[in-house]
Design an enzyme around this catalytic site. Structure first.
Site, mmCIF file in Angstrom:
data_model
loop_
_atom_site.group_PDB
_atom_site.id
_atom_site.type_symbol
_atom_site.label_atom_id
_atom_site.label_comp_id
_atom_site.label_asym_id
_atom_site.label_seq_id
_atom_site.Cartn_x
_atom_site.Cartn_y
_atom_site.Cartn_z
ATOM 1 N N SER A 40 0.872 -1.183 0.000
ATOM 2 C CA SER A 40 0.000 0.000 0.000
ATOM 3 C C SER A 40 0.905 1.227 0.000
ATOM 4 C CB SER A 40 -0.928 0.003 1.207
ATOM 5 O OG SER A 40 -0.188 0.026 2.418
ATOM 6 N N HIS A 153 -3.444 -6.242 2.568
ATOM 7 C CA HIS A 153 -2.497 -7.199 3.150
ATOM 8 C C HIS A 153 -3.097 -8.567 3.459
ATOM 9 C CE1 HIS A 153 0.248 -3.698 4.689
ATOM 10 N NE2 HIS A 153 0.330 -3.894 3.394
ATOM 11 N N GLU A 162 -4.800 -2.264 9.266
ATOM 12 C CA GLU A 162 -4.078 -2.814 10.417
ATOM 13 C C GLU A 162 -4.767 -2.507 11.736
ATOM 14 O OE1 GLU A 162 -0.006 -1.415 10.097
ATOM 15 O OE2 GLU A 162 -0.009 -1.777 7.936
ATOM 16 N N GLU A 203 1.633 -9.434 7.157
ATOM 17 C CA GLU A 203 2.450 -9.023 8.297
ATOM 18 C C GLU A 203 2.282 -9.944 9.494
ATOM 19 O OE1 GLU A 203 1.748 -4.797 8.835
ATOM 20 O OE2 GLU A 203 2.804 -4.350 6.955
ATOM 21 N N ASP A 240 -4.179 1.389 11.556
ATOM 22 C CA ASP A 240 -3.709 1.998 10.314
ATOM 23 C C ASP A 240 -4.821 1.800 9.300
ATOM 24 O OD1 ASP A 240 -2.558 2.930 8.019
ATOM 25 O OD2 ASP A 240 -0.876 1.517 7.978
ATOM 26 N N GLU A 286 -3.199 5.827 12.040
ATOM 27 C CA GLU A 286 -2.275 6.122 10.938
ATOM 28 C C GLU A 286 -3.057 6.246 9.636
ATOM 29 O OE1 GLU A 286 0.969 3.302 10.732
ATOM 30 O OE2 GLU A 286 1.053 3.487 8.555
ATOM 31 N N ASP A 313 1.735 8.386 7.028
ATOM 32 C CA ASP A 313 2.575 7.397 6.338
ATOM 33 C C ASP A 313 2.628 7.763 4.854
ATOM 34 O OD1 ASP A 313 3.701 5.167 5.136
ATOM 35 O OD2 ASP A 313 2.087 3.790 5.652
ATOM 36 N N LYS A 338 9.856 4.970 7.161
ATOM 37 C CA LYS A 338 10.173 3.774 6.378
ATOM 38 C C LYS A 338 11.344 4.136 5.467
ATOM 39 C CE LYS A 338 5.436 1.971 5.852
ATOM 40 N NZ LYS A 338 4.209 2.122 5.010
ATOM 41 N N HIS A 366 8.415 -1.231 9.467
ATOM 42 C CA HIS A 366 8.718 -2.211 8.414
ATOM 43 C C HIS A 366 7.881 -1.913 7.170
ATOM 44 C CE1 HIS A 366 5.025 -4.838 9.679
ATOM 45 N NE2 HIS A 366 4.764 -3.546 9.648
ATOM 46 N N LYS A 389 6.679 -0.296 14.430
ATOM 47 C CA LYS A 389 5.611 -1.092 13.845
ATOM 48 C C LYS A 389 6.297 -2.168 13.026
ATOM 49 C CE LYS A 389 2.872 0.206 10.340
ATOM 50 N NZ LYS A 389 1.763 0.722 9.527
HETATM 51 P P1 PGA Z 1 3.025 -1.287 3.085
HETATM 52 O O1 PGA Z 1 2.117 -1.240 4.387
HETATM 53 O O2 PGA Z 1 4.392 -1.689 3.484
HETATM 54 O O3 PGA Z 1 2.311 -2.294 2.242
HETATM 55 O O4 PGA Z 1 2.990 0.099 2.493
HETATM 56 C C1 PGA Z 1 2.538 -0.723 5.606
HETATM 57 C C2 PGA Z 1 1.775 0.508 6.001
HETATM 58 O O5 PGA Z 1 0.881 0.985 5.270
HETATM 59 O O6 PGA Z 1 2.070 1.075 7.047
HETATM 60 ZN ZN ZN Z 2 0.520 2.742 6.761
#
Ligand code: PGA
Ligand code: ZN
Length: 428
Positions: A40, A153, A162, A203, A240, A286, A313, A338, A366, A389
């Protein structure tokens, strides 16, 4: 000094190709690093270079990025001082020359940037977290453990991505981890009893057949209590929403698809969050709004920013340009970090510095596509982020980070500090 820079294609936790770099110094010390990959993704992330030959690995091979490390990056780095991270990253950025690292590929650049840090830490004889963070690096992060996976996911009929448990009330990382893991096992038993399915998502969180955020948090509360912990005292919750995935730019509407077809405008989505926050001890949301819905983000921050952590994010993509705009417009109050969204370690540090300076909280994260590389565990401690996270409590791509944090906590001994204040979790 750097003697050799190698690269190869390896596989990530989804079975997709990714880049590993390997660097040798002239004193014989060497190290490797593997880059992660998102599903995502935010549209302003640095570019992940893929070969796009659909006949091989569905087009996902990273031969070009590997080639770029070997033929373009390596010659520039031979003889350079590996402990000068800023200079190495400067060379990498200049060599690429583009705004989004699309020439060499952010996956090529990041693999080298991370690998340089790791080999340099080894060369000076320091654990990575200490090499990167110095003597102040003592904070073990609270795990935001994604025990229920929805969105892109998993196949669960959940539109939000999430549903996390946050053991803020634990006295140490080790104990927080235990709270989380026991809740994970309790949740599995509950899902078995209710015949909701115990399959997992990308995840490592469960992907149960429940179709609302309300039910998902209900299950987390039930599991918390079954494991013997008190919601709102020992354990809190986080979401999230990954709302970018739901947003239609043209109509400015959020559309739920996996659960049931519902269309919501920003203000209705905020009402949904408020309802969840009334019912459950939520401390953090998030990507509550989409990356391009800055009006919605503004409303969300005004209405919930006083009581909840609001993490950007897709909104900020670990990039100080976007963060700066967010700070100016008073949007969100925390940033997700990230490394592969921005592509070098130096830029990551710059973004974190800006966030802290302006009172934004920092959560190291992650990607949904990960590997056995635990780099971000050291990074979270180095940055004193206080929050990480890194998924649920199965799949070794997630556990490699938790296990590394256990080692770091042991190494720090009595100097280790755990967590941060969030919501009413600790006395202010
Ligand atoms: P992604 O998801 O690594 O697939 O982007 C993680 C997130 O959205 O925080
Ligand atoms: Zn996110």
């Amino acid at each position: 000094l750097i003697r050799k820079v190698l690269a190869r294609q390896v596989l990530d936790s989804r079975g997709n190709p990714t880049v590993e770099a390997e660097i040798h110094l002239d004193n014989g010390i060497s190290a490797t690093a593997i880059v992660p990959s998102g599903a995502s993704t935010g549209s302003h992330e640095a570019l992940e270079l893929r070969d796009n030959d659909k006949s091989r690995y569905g087009g996902k091979e990273v031969g070009k990025a590997v080639h770029n490390i070997k033929s373009r990056i390596a010659p520039e780095l031979i003889g350079k001082d590996a402990t000068d991270q800023a200079e190495i990253d400067r060379i990498l950025i200049a060599l690429d020359g583009s705004k989004n690292k699309s020439v060499l590929g952010a996956n090529a650049i990041l693999a080298v940037s991370l690998c340089v840090a790791r080999v340099a830490a080894k060369a000076v004889g320091l654990p990575l977290f200490k090499y990167l963070g110095g003597a102040q690096a003592i904070t073990l992060p609270v795990p935001f453990a994604n025990l229920i996976n929805g969105g892109v996911h998993s196949d669960a009929p959940l539109d939000f991505q999430e549903f996390m448990v946050v053991p803020l009330g634990a006295p140490s990382f080790k104990e927080g981890l235990r709270y989380g893991v026991e809740i994970f096992h309790a949740l599995k038993t509950i899902l078995q009893e209710k015949k909701l399915g115990t399959g997992i998502g990308d995840e490592g969180g469960f992907a149960p057949s429940v179709a609302s955020a309300d039910q998902a948090f209900g299950l987390l509360m039930e599991a918390t209590e079954k494991a013997g912990y008190k919601p709102a005292k020992d354990v809190f919750y986080a979401l999230d929403a990954a709302a970018t995935e739901l947003y239609d730019q043209n109509s400015k509407v959020y559309g739920f698809k996996k659960s049931q077809p519902i269309q919501l405008i920003s203000s209705h989505l905020i009402e949904l969050y408020q309802e969840l926050a009334r019912k459950y001890p939520l401390v953090s949301i998030e990507d509550g709004m989409a990356e391009n819905d800055w009006e919605g983000w503004k409303q969300l921050t005004q209405q919930l920013g006083g009581t909840l952590q609001l993490v950007g994010d897709d909104l900020f993509v670990t990039n100080k340009e976007f963060l700066k705009k967010g700070i100016e417009e008073k949007i969100a109050n925390a940033i997700l970090i990230k490394v592969n969204q921005v592509g070098t370690l130096t830029e990551t540090f710059q973004t974190v510095e800006m966030a802290k300076k302006h009172g934004y909280r920092v959560m190291v994260s992650h990607r949904s596509g990960e590997s056995e590389d635990p780099f971000i565990a050291d990074l979270a401690v180095a940055l004193n982020a206080g929050q990480i996270k890194t998924g649920s409590f199965c799949r070794s791509d997630r556990l490699s980070k938790y296990n590394q944090l256990l080692r770091i906590e042991e190494l720090l001994g009595e100097n280790a500090v755990y967590g941060i204040k969030l919501g009413d979790s600790k006395d202010d």
